[in-house]
Design an enzyme around this catalytic site. Structure first.
Site, mmCIF file in Angstrom:
data_model
loop_
_atom_site.group_PDB
_atom_site.id
_atom_site.type_symbol
_atom_site.label_atom_id
_atom_site.label_comp_id
_atom_site.label_asym_id
_atom_site.label_seq_id
_atom_site.Cartn_x
_atom_site.Cartn_y
_atom_site.Cartn_z
ATOM 1 N N GLU A 46 58.602 80.593 36.637
ATOM 2 C CA GLU A 46 58.695 79.264 37.272
ATOM 3 C C GLU A 46 58.145 79.318 38.701
ATOM 4 O O GLU A 46 58.765 78.816 39.645
ATOM 5 C CB GLU A 46 60.156 78.777 37.283
ATOM 6 N N GLU B 118 69.998 81.611 33.482
ATOM 7 C CA GLU B 118 70.875 81.656 34.665
ATOM 8 C C GLU B 118 72.342 81.961 34.346
ATOM 9 O O GLU B 118 73.239 81.247 34.781
ATOM 10 C CB GLU B 118 70.768 80.329 35.429
HETATM 11 C C1 XIL Z 1 64.111 71.500 36.868
HETATM 12 C C2 XIL Z 1 63.102 70.423 36.457
HETATM 13 O O1 XIL Z 1 61.826 70.779 36.921
HETATM 14 C C3 XIL Z 1 63.508 69.092 37.023
HETATM 15 O O2 XIL Z 1 62.656 68.054 36.564
HETATM 16 C C4 XIL Z 1 64.946 68.776 36.628
HETATM 17 O O3 XIL Z 1 65.375 67.587 37.255
HETATM 18 C C5 XIL Z 1 65.876 69.896 37.023
HETATM 19 O O4 XIL Z 1 65.406 71.119 36.465
HETATM 20 N N1 XIL Z 1 65.307 76.465 37.120
HETATM 21 C C6 XIL Z 1 65.066 76.155 35.817
HETATM 22 C C7 XIL Z 1 64.377 74.884 35.473
HETATM 23 O O5 XIL Z 1 65.290 77.004 34.937
HETATM 24 O O6 XIL Z 1 64.782 74.390 34.232
HETATM 25 C C8 XIL Z 1 64.591 73.836 36.548
HETATM 26 O O7 XIL Z 1 63.782 72.713 36.218
HETATM 27 C C9 XIL Z 1 64.251 74.392 37.917
HETATM 28 C C10 XIL Z 1 65.130 75.574 38.241
#
Ligand code: XIL
Length: 375
Positions: free
Chosen positions: A268, A161
């Site tokens: 994701e 990001e």
């Molecule tokens: C999220 C996790 O799933 C949560 O448990 C944590 O509290 C916050 O982060 N983008 C990403 C991930 O790259 O690392 C994030 O994961 C969700 C959004």
């Protein structure tokens, strides 16, 4: 009589062989995601180390998926919250589980502005560190972490990001950016490659299928390549919604990355069924209250609509054979999804392929069908 008997046995043989014909292609209930995907792509899930303590979940994870991304356990604050003290235990437990079940592991993530200790790029008063000190901290973190997992993970989300959501800005002015400058991303890729020349290296972001961010991402990938960096794939996070984005947007983005010669990881994936104002997935975005209409379950017409959405996405992936190297769901079942707490805390969301009872939802059958139909 004899003739009649023979006719009956011929008839039942025909019935049996027809049954057998259908029987050999197992019903969706018996099929697994990893089986249906075969060699076409890896099918992953993000897990927390604590998921593995639940035998039902652990079994589902190893049966259905052939790749794991630790959801939090390999982020900078999980591995080196205190300078010089590395805490690998939870990450190691996930790797051991994966190895025991013939699953790959993806490392997430080496450089990110969230879930990262401040000392990496700033001093105690919050002022950016001098460039050489910030680079030394980054290099030390990347080197020790990547070497620790050398040979045990297939690749790293090196930087997460980094691209700005602001139309006029290219890179976000994160702590690493403030201390080091635009080339912090190139440096991170170089340090990771030196630490493990065999590991695949990825750039990961949300909304990088959206035209504006796609253009910036293409620019970044070109800059990385021009600087001689190894870049195997771009991660499109895929935190999508029921009405957004159109499948065509994803189709166009995959084609654009394909043209650049980088693979795509849909890294994701989830489909939010609750309304939210934020697109993408900036984890610090919060919304105070939000509709929470499906506390007692997702109505079947919505479960079907979600299944159709998932099918349309997997049909798009199938249109680009070989381009999508991996699809990872951000969680295994609805009960542990991060979308129960983001961007509104404490809702009951239903974004994944398995319900809270660990049973497959209509979306599971849709994905199996789309994977099965693809080449
Ligand atoms: C999220 C996790 O799933 C949560 O448990 C944590 O509290 C916050 O982060 N983008 C990403 C991930 O790259 O690392 C994030 O994961 C969700 C959004």
């Amino acid at each position: 009589m004899k003739q009649q008997f023979r006719n009956v046995s011929i008839a039942s043989a025909v019935v049996l062989s027809v049954l057998n014909l259908f029987g050999t292609s197992a019903s969706a209930a018996d099929e697994t995601l990893r089986g249906a995907a075969g060699d076409k792509m890896l099918i992953g899930t993000a897990i927390m180390a604590s998921d593995l303590a639940d035998p039902g979940q652990a079994a589902l994870i190893s049966q259905q998926f052939d790749c794991i991304t630790p959801g939090n356990e390999m982020k900078p604050d999980a591995l080196q919250n205190v300078k010089g003290t590395f805490t690998f235990e939870k990450g190691d437990a996930i790797v051991a589980f994966a190895q025991a079940h013939d699953m790959k592991v993806v490392g997430h993530t080496l450089v990110w502005h969230n879930q990262s200790p401040a000392w990496l790029y700033a001093d105690e008063s919050g002022k950016p560190l001098p460039r050489d000190q910030a680079l030394a901290n980054m290099k030390d973190h990347i080197t020790k972490v990547v070497q620790h997992y050398k040979g045990k993970i297939i690749g790293w989300d090196v930087v997460n990001e980094a691209i700005s959501d602001k139309p006029a800005e290219y890179l976000s002015d994160t702590p690493a950016h403030k201390a080091i400058g635009d080339d912090y991303i190139v440096k991170a890729f170089q340090f990771a490659h030196e630490a493990d020349p065999d590991a695949q290296l990825y750039y990961n972001d949300y909304n990088d299928e959206q035209p504006e961010k796609l253009a910036k991402c293409v620019r970044l990938l070109k800059e990385l390549k021009d600087a001689g960096c190894r870049v195997d794939a771009v991660g499109i996070q895929g935190h999508w919604m029921m009405e957004w984005p159109p499948a065509q947007t994803i189709d166009d983005a995959i084609a654009a990355y394909e043209k650049l010669g980088v693979k795509v990881n849909v890294s994701e994936l989830d489909i939010d069924v609750l309304p939210r104002n934020t697109t993408g997935a900036e984890i610090t975005a919060t919304e105070k209250s939000g509709i929470d209409s499906f506390k007692s379950g997702l109505p079947s017409e919505l479960a079907q609509k979600q299944a159709d959405r998932y099918r349309s996405f997997f049909e798009v992936f199938a249109k680009h054979p070989g381009a999508v190297a991996r699809v990872t769901f951000w969680g295994t079942h609805d009960g542990t999804s991060w979308l129960n707490d983001w961007p509104v805390k404490g809702r009951t969301n239903h974004p994944l392929l398995f319900g809270r009872d660990l049973k497959p939802k209509p979306a599971f059958d849709a994905v199996i069908a789309a994977l099965g139909a693809s080449k």
